[in-house]
Scaffold this active site. Structure first.
Site, PDB file in Angstrom:
ATOM      1  N   CYS A 156      24.810 -22.127  84.205  1.00  0.00           N
ATOM      2  CA  CYS A 156      24.811 -22.332  85.661  1.00  0.00           C
ATOM      3  C   CYS A 156      26.168 -22.759  86.218  1.00  0.00           C
ATOM      4  CB  CYS A 156      23.766 -23.375  86.052  1.00  0.00           C
ATOM      5  SG  CYS A 156      22.104 -22.924  85.556  1.00  0.00           S
ATOM      6  N   HIS A 209      25.045 -27.636  92.735  1.00  0.00           N
ATOM      7  CA  HIS A 209      24.118 -26.748  92.044  1.00  0.00           C
ATOM      8  C   HIS A 209      22.704 -27.171  92.430  1.00  0.00           C
ATOM      9  CE1 HIS A 209      22.429 -24.038  89.255  1.00  0.00           C
ATOM     10  NE2 HIS A 209      21.936 -24.965  88.462  1.00  0.00           N
ATOM     11  N   ASN A 236      16.786 -21.837  91.749  1.00  0.00           N
ATOM     12  CA  ASN A 236      18.001 -21.968  90.944  1.00  0.00           C
ATOM     13  C   ASN A 236      18.485 -20.565  90.560  1.00  0.00           C
ATOM     14  OD1 ASN A 236      19.906 -22.367  88.953  1.00  0.00           O
ATOM     15  ND2 ASN A 236      18.669 -23.758  87.714  1.00  0.00           N
TER      16      ASN A 236
HETATM   17  O1  UT7 Z   1      19.968 -25.013  85.047  1.00  0.00           O
HETATM   18  C1  UT7 Z   1      19.084 -25.748  84.241  1.00  0.00           C
HETATM   19  C2  UT7 Z   1      17.703 -25.584  84.815  1.00  0.00           C
HETATM   20  N1  UT7 Z   1      16.769 -26.568  84.419  1.00  0.00           N
HETATM   21  C3  UT7 Z   1      16.462 -27.637  85.153  1.00  0.00           C
HETATM   22  O2  UT7 Z   1      17.052 -27.934  86.113  1.00  0.00           O
HETATM   23  C4  UT7 Z   1      15.303 -28.466  84.705  1.00  0.00           C
HETATM   24  C5  UT7 Z   1      15.412 -29.909  85.066  1.00  0.00           C
HETATM   25  N2  UT7 Z   1      14.104 -30.488  85.030  1.00  0.00           N
HETATM   26  C6  UT7 Z   1      13.255 -30.395  86.072  1.00  0.00           C
HETATM   27  O3  UT7 Z   1      13.613 -29.873  87.111  1.00  0.00           O
HETATM   28  C7  UT7 Z   1      11.881 -30.995  85.916  1.00  0.00           C
HETATM   29  O4  UT7 Z   1      11.819 -31.710  84.708  1.00  0.00           O
HETATM   30  C8  UT7 Z   1      10.768 -29.908  85.975  1.00  0.00           C
HETATM   31  C9  UT7 Z   1      10.644 -29.347  87.386  1.00  0.00           C
HETATM   32  C10 UT7 Z   1      11.065 -28.780  85.003  1.00  0.00           C
HETATM   33  C11 UT7 Z   1       9.422 -30.518  85.601  1.00  0.00           C
HETATM   34  O5  UT7 Z   1       9.141 -31.619  86.473  1.00  0.00           O
HETATM   35  P1  UT7 Z   1       8.590 -32.984  85.881  1.00  0.00           P
HETATM   36  O6  UT7 Z   1       8.330 -33.873  87.018  1.00  0.00           O
HETATM   37  O7  UT7 Z   1       9.580 -33.437  84.842  1.00  0.00           O
HETATM   38  O8  UT7 Z   1       7.222 -32.540  85.267  1.00  0.00           O
HETATM   39  P2  UT7 Z   1       6.726 -32.695  83.759  1.00  0.00           P
HETATM   40  O9  UT7 Z   1       7.508 -31.797  82.861  1.00  0.00           O
HETATM   41  O10 UT7 Z   1       6.649 -34.141  83.426  1.00  0.00           O
HETATM   42  O11 UT7 Z   1       5.272 -32.118  83.870  1.00  0.00           O
HETATM   43  C12 UT7 Z   1       4.255 -32.817  84.595  1.00  0.00           C
HETATM   44  C13 UT7 Z   1       2.979 -32.029  84.514  1.00  0.00           C
HETATM   45  C14 UT7 Z   1       2.620 -31.603  83.092  1.00  0.00           C
HETATM   46  O12 UT7 Z   1       1.220 -31.675  82.966  1.00  0.00           O
HETATM   47  P3  UT7 Z   1       0.554 -32.960  82.204  1.00  0.00           P
HETATM   48  O13 UT7 Z   1       1.140 -32.931  80.824  1.00  0.00           O
HETATM   49  O14 UT7 Z   1       0.976 -34.158  83.000  1.00  0.00           O
HETATM   50  O15 UT7 Z   1      -0.890 -32.655  82.269  1.00  0.00           O
HETATM   51  C15 UT7 Z   1       3.027 -30.142  83.046  1.00  0.00           C
HETATM   52  O16 UT7 Z   1       2.277 -29.395  82.130  1.00  0.00           O
HETATM   53  O17 UT7 Z   1       3.105 -30.814  85.279  1.00  0.00           O
HETATM   54  C16 UT7 Z   1       2.721 -29.702  84.452  1.00  0.00           C
HETATM   55  N3  UT7 Z   1       3.476 -28.538  84.880  1.00  0.00           N
HETATM   56  C17 UT7 Z   1       3.086 -27.738  85.875  1.00  0.00           C
HETATM   57  N4  UT7 Z   1       1.997 -27.770  86.657  1.00  0.00           N
HETATM   58  C18 UT7 Z   1       1.884 -26.807  87.590  1.00  0.00           C
HETATM   59  C19 UT7 Z   1       4.672 -28.086  84.387  1.00  0.00           C
HETATM   60  N5  UT7 Z   1       5.050 -26.997  85.071  1.00  0.00           N
HETATM   61  C20 UT7 Z   1       4.077 -26.756  85.986  1.00  0.00           C
HETATM   62  C21 UT7 Z   1       3.904 -25.782  86.994  1.00  0.00           C
HETATM   63  N6  UT7 Z   1       2.796 -25.845  87.761  1.00  0.00           N
HETATM   64  N7  UT7 Z   1       4.803 -24.797  87.216  1.00  0.00           N
END
Ligand code: UT7
Length: 369
Positions: free
Chosen positions: A111, A249, A279
């Site tokens: 990125c 970004h 993104n």
């Molecule tokens: O250029 C590099 C690009 N990458 C990034 O920028 C990623 C940086 N990280 C993030 O932006 C965040 O960590 C995410 C948006 C990827 C995830 O957000 P989070 O608040 O850290 O969520 P989490 O991973 O803790 O997941 C929370 C819950 C989980 O369910 P449980 O285990 O609590 O039951 C996930 O399975 O949300 C669930 N989940 C979703 N639910 C609905 C994960 N993705 C999704 C989704 N829709 N798309």
């Protein structure tokens, strides 16, 4: 002293919009989850290849600078989603704009590729190797996405933008920058199936599985971008309150808010595009810059701060002094070929791959036991 002024800018967004509601029709997700966790409402899906996106952005940037393609001395193409590894993307742009025999190379720091490209092009202008450069950030993530994986499929989009740099005796362009990388964390973001580790190992090219530790990426992104902002501002002997606009970004609205808080810049001074494009990897910052100019958010002489992070885990921040002109000199007649297909229809072939993902343990890439 010679500086490298930004004299032209242009973007190319493919027209097909993939909404959160569209994603909820193929994945176990919802508009509410995506908006509240990321700030993203929609993203673009390209109906053309990466070179086409980059070329249209480049043609528009050249017109904005009033520069003909044949006058360009250097082309830097920042991307991690190449149409081909060999030949490189920059040589394709060189041919399309008629810039022979300009130097032409690609940069891949994921990125951050556009901003790393901006650094190298600026350095080559400031040291007198070339007098101008075209720097492109373009990304076609959609064919490489694992559309069965809701953790990542909701985050990315396609797009491209470019800037023209020209030697200047005025104090403008990149004034200071901090580049860095947390190589110890490189495994937290790996696109399996993309690269030579998988060549001739039974993997269909482009069929990917994303190794993606969202929360650790989040933590490193905030740490890397905010420390790079502090270092770049200190290098230019400026304080955060001198910054007129942050063009960051855009991977997650909560990451941007955390970086703004740590850098002591109010959110009113942060330019956001994440809601409409998601993104776009290396295209994100230059597209946001183009939108900020179009919306009158960049005034003559403005001080811009551009922090970014990406796979690797690379990070950086650039302090940029804008010049006296905030409008394009000319516009380009170049357009993308028309498209009448909805985003989900464009993705049809990629979505079909859901039935044949890379199974765990099915491949042994080079370098793994
Ligand atoms: O250029 C590099 C690009 N990458 C990034 O920028 C990623 C940086 N990280 C993030 O932006 C965040 O960590 C995410 C948006 C990827 C995830 O957000 P989070 O608040 O850290 O969520 P989490 O991973 O803790 O997941 C929370 C819950 C989980 O369910 P449980 O285990 O609590 O039951 C996930 O399975 O949300 C669930 N989940 C979703 N639910 C609905 C994960 N993705 C999704 C989704 N829709 N798309």
């Amino acid at each position: 002293m010679t500086y490298a002024a930004i004299t032209g800018w242009g973007k190319c967004l493919p027209p097909a919009v993939l909404s959160n509601r569209d994603l909820a029709s193929i994945l176990d997700t919802s508009d509410e989850w995506i908006v509240s966790r990321t700030g993203i409402h929609e993203r673009r899906i390209s109906h053309v290849g990466l070179e086409e996106l980059g070329y249209v952005a480049a043609a528009r940037a050249l017109a904005a600078a009033g520069l003909t393609g044949s006058a360009v001395e250097l082309i830097v193409f920042g991307t991690c989603s190449h149409d081909d590894q060999v030949p490189n993307m920059a040589s394709g742009i060189q041919r399309r704009i008629g810039a022979q025999p300009a130097a032409a190379y690609d940069i891949n720091t994921a990125c951050t590729s556009f901003l790393y490209g901006l650094s190298t092009a600026t350095a080559l202008i400031r040291t007198g190797v070339v007098r101008n450069a075209l720097v492109i950030g373009a990304e076609l993530i959609s064919p490489f996405m694992d559309w069965a994986d809701r953790d990542v499929a909701v985050l990315f989009g396609d797009g491209a933008a470019a800037v023209v740099l020209e030697a200047s005796e005025r104090t403008e362009g990149v004034l200071a920058q901090k580049l860095g990388c947390y190589g110890d964390a490189r495994e937290i973001l790996r696109v399996q199936g993309m690269g030579g580790r998988y060549a001739n190992r039974g993997v269909l090219y482009g069929v990917t599985r994303w190794q993606f530790e969202g929360q650790e990426i989040f933590r490193r992104a905030v740490q890397g971008m905010s420390s790079a902002c502090d270092a770049a501002l200190a290098q230019s002997n400026l304080k955060a309150d001198a910054v007129d606009l942050v063009v960051p970004h855009q991977a997650n609205l909560r990451i941007i808010e955390a970086v703004a808080r740590r850098t002591h810049v109010p959110m009113e001074k942060v330019f956001l595009t994440i809601q409409r494009y998601g993104n776009m990897s290396s295209a994100t910052v230059p597209v946001a810059l183009c939108d900020a100019l179009e919306e009158g958010r960049v005034h003559p002489g403005a001080l811009l701060l551009m922090p970014s992070f990406g796979g690797g885990l690379s990070f950086c921040a650039h302090v940029v002094r804008w010049g006296s002109r905030t409008t394009a000199l000319h516009t380009s007649a170049v357009e993308l070929p028309p498209n009448d297909r909805p985003a989900l229809e464009i993705l049809r072939d990629c979505l079909a791959r859901k039935t044949r993902p890379i199974a765990t343990g099915a491949i042994t890439p080079f370098g793994d036991a």
